[in-house]
Motif scaffolding. Structure first.
Motif, PDB file in Angstrom:
ATOM      1  N   ILE A 145     -23.995   8.076  11.008  1.00 34.39           N
ATOM      2  CA  ILE A 145     -23.955   9.529  10.799  1.00 34.39           C
ATOM      3  C   ILE A 145     -24.776   9.861   9.549  1.00 34.39           C
ATOM      4  CG2 ILE A 145     -22.476  11.547  10.417  1.00 34.39           C
ATOM      5  CD1 ILE A 145     -20.206   9.961  11.791  1.00 34.39           C
ATOM      6  N   ASP A 146     -25.951  10.447   9.741  1.00 36.32           N
ATOM      7  CA  ASP A 146     -26.871  10.718   8.636  1.00 36.32           C
ATOM      8  C   ASP A 146     -26.286  11.637   7.567  1.00 36.32           C
ATOM      9  OD1 ASP A 146     -28.824   9.090   9.725  1.00 36.32           O
ATOM     10  OD2 ASP A 146     -29.858  10.751  10.736  1.00 36.32           O
ATOM     11  N   ASN A 147     -25.439  12.565   7.950  1.00 27.77           N
ATOM     12  CA  ASN A 147     -24.879  13.513   6.988  1.00 27.77           C
ATOM     13  C   ASN A 147     -23.858  12.868   6.046  1.00 27.77           C
ATOM     14  OD1 ASN A 147     -25.789  15.176   9.424  1.00 27.77           O
ATOM     15  ND2 ASN A 147     -25.519  16.714   7.823  1.00 27.77           N
ATOM     16  N   VAL A 148     -23.386  11.681   6.393  1.00 29.83           N
ATOM     17  CA  VAL A 148     -22.533  10.921   5.472  1.00 29.83           C
ATOM     18  C   VAL A 148     -23.490  10.142   4.579  1.00 29.83           C
ATOM     19  CG1 VAL A 148     -20.757   9.154   5.220  1.00 29.83           C
ATOM     20  CG2 VAL A 148     -20.643  10.767   7.134  1.00 29.83           C
ATOM     21  N   ILE A 149     -23.637  10.618   3.331  1.00 26.43           N
ATOM     22  CA  ILE A 149     -24.640  10.015   2.447  1.00 26.43           C
ATOM     23  C   ILE A 149     -24.057   8.953   1.529  1.00 26.43           C
ATOM     24  CG2 ILE A 149     -26.232  11.958   2.600  1.00 26.43           C
ATOM     25  CD1 ILE A 149     -25.207  12.894  -0.145  1.00 26.43           C
ATOM     26  N   GLU A 150     -22.738   8.871   1.445  1.00 23.83           N
ATOM     27  CA  GLU A 150     -22.067   7.798   0.706  1.00 23.83           C
ATOM     28  C   GLU A 150     -20.777   7.455   1.437  1.00 23.83           C
ATOM     29  OE1 GLU A 150     -21.358   8.601  -3.452  1.00 23.83           O
ATOM     30  OE2 GLU A 150     -23.367   9.433  -3.726  1.00 23.83           O
ATOM     31  N   CYS A 151     -20.435   6.173   1.409  1.00 22.78           N
ATOM     32  CA  CYS A 151     -19.169   5.713   1.982  1.00 22.78           C
ATOM     33  C   CYS A 151     -18.653   4.601   1.088  1.00 22.78           C
ATOM     34  CB  CYS A 151     -19.380   5.194   3.402  1.00 22.78           C
ATOM     35  SG  CYS A 151     -17.894   4.454   4.127  1.00 22.78           S
ATOM     36  N   HIS A 152     -17.479   4.827   0.501  1.00 22.90           N
ATOM     37  CA  HIS A 152     -16.889   3.880  -0.435  1.00 22.90           C
ATOM     38  C   HIS A 152     -15.518   3.440   0.066  1.00 22.90           C
ATOM     39  CE1 HIS A 152     -19.941   5.159  -3.367  1.00 22.90           C
ATOM     40  NE2 HIS A 152     -19.683   6.387  -2.944  1.00 22.90           N
ATOM     41  N   HIS A 153     -15.301   2.125   0.130  1.00 21.84           N
ATOM     42  CA  HIS A 153     -13.985   1.572   0.432  1.00 21.84           C
ATOM     43  C   HIS A 153     -13.261   1.508  -0.907  1.00 21.84           C
ATOM     44  CE1 HIS A 153     -11.640  -1.935   2.524  1.00 21.84           C
ATOM     45  NE2 HIS A 153     -10.964  -0.817   2.524  1.00 21.84           N
ATOM     46  N   ILE A 154     -12.139   2.189  -1.031  1.00 24.19           N
ATOM     47  CA  ILE A 154     -11.512   2.364  -2.340  1.00 24.19           C
ATOM     48  C   ILE A 154     -10.032   1.977  -2.330  1.00 24.19           C
ATOM     49  CG2 ILE A 154     -13.131   4.208  -2.974  1.00 24.19           C
ATOM     50  CD1 ILE A 154     -10.854   6.215  -2.425  1.00 24.19           C
ATOM     51  N   THR A 155      -9.479   1.909  -3.535  1.00 20.89           N
ATOM     52  CA  THR A 155      -8.044   1.741  -3.688  1.00 20.89           C
ATOM     53  C   THR A 155      -7.444   3.118  -3.943  1.00 20.89           C
ATOM     54  OG1 THR A 155      -8.173   1.445  -6.083  1.00 20.89           O
ATOM     55  CG2 THR A 155      -8.334  -0.544  -4.725  1.00 20.89           C
ATOM     56  N   GLY A 156      -6.148   3.223  -3.857  1.00 23.23           N
ATOM     57  CA  GLY A 156      -5.490   4.492  -4.143  1.00 23.23           C
ATOM     58  C   GLY A 156      -4.822   5.066  -2.916  1.00 23.23           C
ATOM     59  N   SER A 157      -4.746   6.379  -2.878  1.00 21.23           N
ATOM     60  CA  SER A 157      -3.978   7.034  -1.819  1.00 21.23           C
ATOM     61  C   SER A 157      -4.682   7.042  -0.471  1.00 21.23           C
ATOM     62  CB  SER A 157      -3.636   8.463  -2.230  1.00 21.23           C
ATOM     63  OG  SER A 157      -4.825   9.214  -2.377  1.00 21.23           O
ATOM     64  N   CYS A 158      -6.001   6.850  -0.438  1.00 19.07           N
ATOM     65  CA  CYS A 158      -6.712   6.805   0.840  1.00 19.07           C
ATOM     66  C   CYS A 158      -7.494   5.498   0.923  1.00 19.07           C
ATOM     67  CB  CYS A 158      -7.620   8.022   1.010  1.00 19.07           C
ATOM     68  SG  CYS A 158      -8.990   8.100  -0.153  1.00 19.07           S
ATOM     69  N   ASP A 159      -8.155   5.292   2.045  1.00 21.83           N
ATOM     70  CA  ASP A 159      -8.859   4.031   2.276  1.00 21.83           C
ATOM     71  C   ASP A 159     -10.359   4.119   1.980  1.00 21.83           C
ATOM     72  OD1 ASP A 159      -6.524   2.646   3.315  1.00 21.83           O
ATOM     73  OD2 ASP A 159      -6.700   4.036   5.015  1.00 21.83           O
ATOM     74  N   PHE A 160     -10.958   5.239   2.332  1.00 18.36           N
ATOM     75  CA  PHE A 160     -12.392   5.433   2.134  1.00 18.36           C
ATOM     76  C   PHE A 160     -12.645   6.808   1.529  1.00 18.36           C
ATOM     77  CE2 PHE A 160     -12.319   2.147   5.307  1.00 18.36           C
ATOM     78  CZ  PHE A 160     -13.420   1.354   5.006  1.00 18.36           C
ATOM     79  N   LEU A 161     -13.708   6.887   0.755  1.00 17.02           N
ATOM     80  CA  LEU A 161     -14.160   8.173   0.232  1.00 17.02           C
ATOM     81  C   LEU A 161     -15.586   8.372   0.705  1.00 17.02           C
ATOM     82  CD1 LEU A 161     -13.478  10.634  -1.552  1.00 17.02           C
ATOM     83  CD2 LEU A 161     -14.523   9.389  -3.463  1.00 17.02           C
ATOM     84  N   LEU A 162     -15.797   9.466   1.437  1.00 16.36           N
ATOM     85  CA  LEU A 162     -17.116   9.785   1.966  1.00 16.36           C
ATOM     86  C   LEU A 162     -17.707  10.950   1.188  1.00 16.36           C
ATOM     87  CD1 LEU A 162     -16.311   9.910   5.803  1.00 16.36           C
ATOM     88  CD2 LEU A 162     -16.895   7.905   4.412  1.00 16.36           C
ATOM     89  N   LYS A 163     -19.007  10.935   1.012  1.00 22.25           N
ATOM     90  CA  LYS A 163     -19.726  12.103   0.512  1.00 22.25           C
ATOM     91  C   LYS A 163     -20.539  12.598   1.697  1.00 22.25           C
ATOM     92  CE  LYS A 163     -22.526  13.810  -3.308  1.00 22.25           C
ATOM     93  NZ  LYS A 163     -23.279  13.404  -4.534  1.00 22.25           N
TER      94      LYS A 163
END
Length: 157
Positions: free
Chosen positions: A95-113
């Motif tokens: 998906i080109d509009n997703v310009i960042e994808c981070h696998h993270i710790t905390g309350s969610c699993d991934f953070l997308l820009k």
């Protein structure tokens, strides 16, 4: 975790200058760091070959190219099994509009820009593409209202 590559102060200067202006000529770069052009070019090539310089990019003005909405999307996935994570990542990478994808710790699993032309384009993207990814169990979007700092220059230790 990758071990940091040892570099000297001249390499640090080169990296700082290239981060600020990747279009600088080798002649100007060599003048700025105090070396002649040939050794300067050799150092830049060495930094590229070592993988310290991954690529060169033009930073675009999002609004001037017609991308007026940027969001962060917290993604919760249905399972933490490797197959589920891999399947999610494979779909997000397409998906080109997703310009960042981070696998993270905390309350969610991934953070997308995510970036889109406008709110209706963003809504369409979320409804027709991102929310259709079956590995996603829940999402929460945060629309960026203003950006006060978007620094791309890394502080090199």
């Amino acid at each position: 975790m990758a071990k940091a590559i040892k570099i000297d102060n001249t390499d640090r200067k080169i990296l700082r200058i290239l981060q600020e202006n990747a279009k600088i000529t080798n002649a100007q770069l060599s003048k700025d760091i105090g070396l002649s052009p040939a050794p300067t070019l050799e150092r830049v090539k060495k930094l590229e070959n070592m993988g310290l310089i991954k690529s060169y990019h033009a930073m675009l003005d999002t609004h001037k190219v017609g991308l007026g909405v940027t969001t962060f999307v917290q993604v919760f996935i249905s399972s933490h099994k490797k197959t589920c994570i891999d399947a999610f990542v494979d779909k997000i990478l397409k998906i080109d509009n997703v310009i960042e994808c981070h696998h993270i710790t905390g309350s969610c699993d991934f953070l997308l820009k995510v970036i889109a032309a406008d709110i209706s384009s963003y809504q369409k993207l979320m409804l027709e593409e991102i929310s259709e990814i079956e590995e996603i169990s829940n999402m929460q979007s945060m629309v960026i209202l203003s950006t006060f700092k978007d620094k791309k220059i890394l502080p090199i230790p």
